[in-house]
Each structure stands twice: as C-alpha cells, then as structure tokens.
Motif scaffolding. Structure first.
Motif, short mmCIF file in Angstrom:
data_model
loop_
_atom_site.label_atom_id
_atom_site.label_comp_id
_atom_site.label_asym_id
_atom_site.label_seq_id
_atom_site.Cartn_x
_atom_site.Cartn_y
_atom_site.Cartn_z
N TRP A 107 28.36 32.26 45.49
CA TRP A 107 28.38 30.86 45.89
C TRP A 107 26.98 30.26 45.84
N GLU A 108 26.00 31.03 46.26
CA GLU A 108 24.62 30.56 46.20
C GLU A 108 24.16 30.33 44.76
N GLN A 109 24.75 31.07 43.82
CA GLN A 109 24.40 30.91 42.42
C GLN A 109 25.04 29.67 41.79
N GLY A 110 25.95 29.02 42.52
CA GLY A 110 26.56 27.79 42.02
C GLY A 110 28.05 27.85 41.79
N PHE A 111 28.67 29.01 41.96
CA PHE A 111 30.12 29.13 41.80
C PHE A 111 30.80 28.55 43.04
N LYS A 112 31.67 27.57 42.83
CA LYS A 112 32.36 26.95 43.96
C LYS A 112 33.62 27.69 44.36
N LEU A 113 34.03 28.66 43.55
CA LEU A 113 35.22 29.45 43.87
C LEU A 113 34.97 30.88 43.46
N VAL A 114 35.17 31.79 44.40
CA VAL A 114 35.02 33.23 44.14
C VAL A 114 36.29 33.92 44.62
N LEU A 115 36.89 34.72 43.77
CA LEU A 115 38.13 35.42 44.09
C LEU A 115 37.87 36.91 44.18
N ALA A 116 38.58 37.59 45.06
CA ALA A 116 38.58 39.05 45.12
C ALA A 116 39.97 39.51 44.70
N ASN A 117 40.08 40.01 43.47
CA ASN A 117 41.39 40.38 42.95
C ASN A 117 41.65 41.87 43.15
N ARG A 118 42.89 42.19 43.41
CA ARG A 118 43.30 43.56 43.69
C ARG A 118 43.45 44.35 42.38
N ALA A 119 42.46 45.18 42.09
CA ALA A 119 42.54 46.04 40.91
C ALA A 119 43.46 47.23 41.16
N ASP A 120 43.57 47.61 42.43
CA ASP A 120 44.45 48.72 42.82
C ASP A 120 44.79 48.52 44.29
N ARG A 121 45.76 49.28 44.78
CA ARG A 121 46.17 49.15 46.17
C ARG A 121 46.62 50.50 46.70
#
Length: 327
Positions: A113-127
């Motif tokens: 976010w500090e780099q300028g991205f207004k949206l950051v997602l954490a996607n589930r690669a595994d569970r």
C-alpha cells in the motif's frame, strides 16, 4: 501518521476473540513505528457470548477498538460493509476472527500500500482442510474466474487490504446480494496478490454452512456476470434448431413415404426435457428480477443496535436500534 483500520466480522466467535485480539496486538510490532491502529469488530447477530467477549476486548483497549453490534444476522459480507462504514483509517484491512488467515501478512500488505497499490489481496494457494472442502472451494473460484471476473487470483481470497478511497466507494454503492471482496476487484484499481496457505481452524466450529456457500455462489455469479441469461438464450436457440431439424426430418419421411418413428417414451423424454429447461430458465430470470425488487425497496443492508467507538472518552451507547444505510 498513517492509520490502519482492521475490520473483523464476528459470528459465534466467543472463544476466538481473546486469541485473535492478542495475536493482532502482537502483530503491531511488524509495522513501522509511526502506524496507528483501529480495530473494528462487528457482531453479526451472534447468539452466544461473542458480544460480551468484544466488550471485554474493548474495555482493555478503549483507545483503539470499535465494536459494532448488529440487530440481526445479515451475513459476513454485509457485516464487513457495516465495519467499513465505521472505519476511519487511511487504509483498511479485512481479516477473519478465527485466525485461519495469518495476521502476519498484514505488514507485507501495508508495504505494498505504501508503494502505491490501493488494493492488495491475499489469495489462498493452499489450505489445511479436507479434500471435499478443497474441491468445493476450488470449483467455486474456478467458475468465478472463468465466467464472472477473469484474472482474479486462483484459490479465492478472504483477506484484503485496501485504500480509504475504495472503502468509501464500497460503502457508497451499498450493493445487496453481492460479494464485497469481488466488488473491490470490480472497481478496477490495479492490485497485487500475495499467496498463502490457509490455516486449519483451531477453536470453535465453522458456521459457514453448505446453504450459505450455495447462496454466495449464486449471488457472486449473478452480481458480476450475465452468463446465466446468455446461457439460457444459447440453449433455447439450440433447442429451437433441434426442433426445426427434427421437423424437417419428419417432413422428408412423410414425402418419401418412409415409416415415421413412433414411441411414447421418446415423446415424454423430449417433453420433460423442454419443461425442465423452461423451469430452470424461469428460475434464473426470477433470481435477477428478485434482486432488482430487493434493490428497489431500498431497505438497509444492516441495522446497527449498538456502537462503542474507539475513543479515550465515554463510549457511545445507543439505547435503541437504529438503521444505518451509509455509515
């Protein structure tokens, strides 16, 4: 001095609140020292001791904790919107109350976010879950990726980090029967995705039932895709072409004097197939019509019963229920 608001929807999470709160507070040390925190915990109509657990957490940290009690259960996504309406941070994060999503990722998301991205997602690669749960979840997100929102991360995401601007847009939209996480992607801002392994739930029992999963799939599909209506049109055209071809075939048999096919079974099979298609088509169209009706009523997405704001003074206590459609 940037301020981060962390929204946690809570439903039957009485046992999770002390553990989640402690881990979130400990996770603050992973952030730069100038970051301030606000925790917005929303009780989504729980019928156990969740609200009392939230109040105890609020009493321990009154300067940084806001708790919201909804009058009834409206679903986690509407509860998240209720939390967005109360959040006051420069950036906002959403995390579950059961610690299946690691809070340690928040610091990395904040750096993006500090780099300028207004949206950051954490996607589930595994569970860390059973094979049935994996198949159901992967199938859902695969279908959504293919026919609703191409390009979204595989595996799905329930942990998001976004700018204040996106928070205000979602609250302003007040979109019903939707998926708030996909709505953030739909806004169109460039985003970055961080893969992670979703933890196995350690405390309590999940209330994410099969019927809720089906509703989420239907809501997400109809909210972000016209595929069901287009599929009805295509299938109807194919059935019409099939009927025309069969009619021409019977006409040729009649003109040439060849014996025509007979059979009650074949006739009933075709009749039942066409009738089933008609009922499914009416059901899909009815889903769209009902959503239009629900939107035209303009009822609030949620009703706030009580709010205790993060403040060093006396908390705000509402003696009676109030509707809140914007925040």
């Amino acid at each position: 001095m940037p301020k981060l608001s962390i929204i946690i929807p809570c439903y039957f999470n009485e046992l999770n609140i002390p553990l989640t709160g402690a881990e979130l507070l400990a996770n603050e040390q992973n952030f730069p020292p100038d970051v301030t925190f606000e925790y917005v915990l929303v009780d989504d109509g729980s019928r156990d001791g969740t609200w009392n657990a939230l109040c105890r957490f609020k009493e321990q940290h009154p300067e940084k904790v806001t708790v919201v009690k909804l009058a009834g259960n409206v679903g986690s996504y509407n509860a998240i919107v209720a939390g967005m309406a109360q959040a006051t941070g420069d950036c906002v994060a959403v995390i579950t109350a059961d610690l299946q999503d690691p809070p340690q990722l928040l610091a990395q998301m904040y750096a993006y976010w500090e780099q300028g991205f207004k949206l950051v997602l954490a996607n589930r690669a595994d569970r860390e879950e059973g094979p049935v749960q994996r198949v159901v979840s992967n199938t859902f997100h695969y279908l959504m990726r293919r026919i609703a929102l191409p390009g979204v991360p595989t595996g799905g995401f329930d942990m998001v980090f976004f700018d204040r601007q996106l928070c205000s847009e979602v609250v302003r939209l007040q979109e019903r029967n939707s998926n708030v996480f996909y709505l953030l992607v739909w806004l169109g801002y460039p985003y970055v995705s961080i893969p992670y392994t979703r933890r196995k739930r350690q405390v309590g029992r999940s209330r994410w039932t099969f019927s809720k999963k089906v509703k989420l799939f239907v809501d997400s599909l109809l909210a972000f895709s016209f595929f069901p209506v287009r599929a009805i049109s295509v299938l109807g055209l194919l059935l019409g072409l099939s009927a025309m071809s069969y009619g021409l075939f019977l006409l040729v048999l009649r003109l040439t004097g060849a014996p025509e096919p007979e059979g009650w079974t074949a006739l009933m099979l075709v009749l039942l197939f066409v009738s089933a298609f008609q009922m499914i088509a009416l059901g899909v169209i009815g889903e769209y019509v009902w959503r239009g009706l629900d939107a035209s009523r303009n009822r609030p997405m949620y009703v706030v019963e009580t709010v205790q704001l993060a403040t060093k003074g006396d908390p705000l206590e509402n003696g009676k229920s109030k509707t809140n459609t914007f925040g």
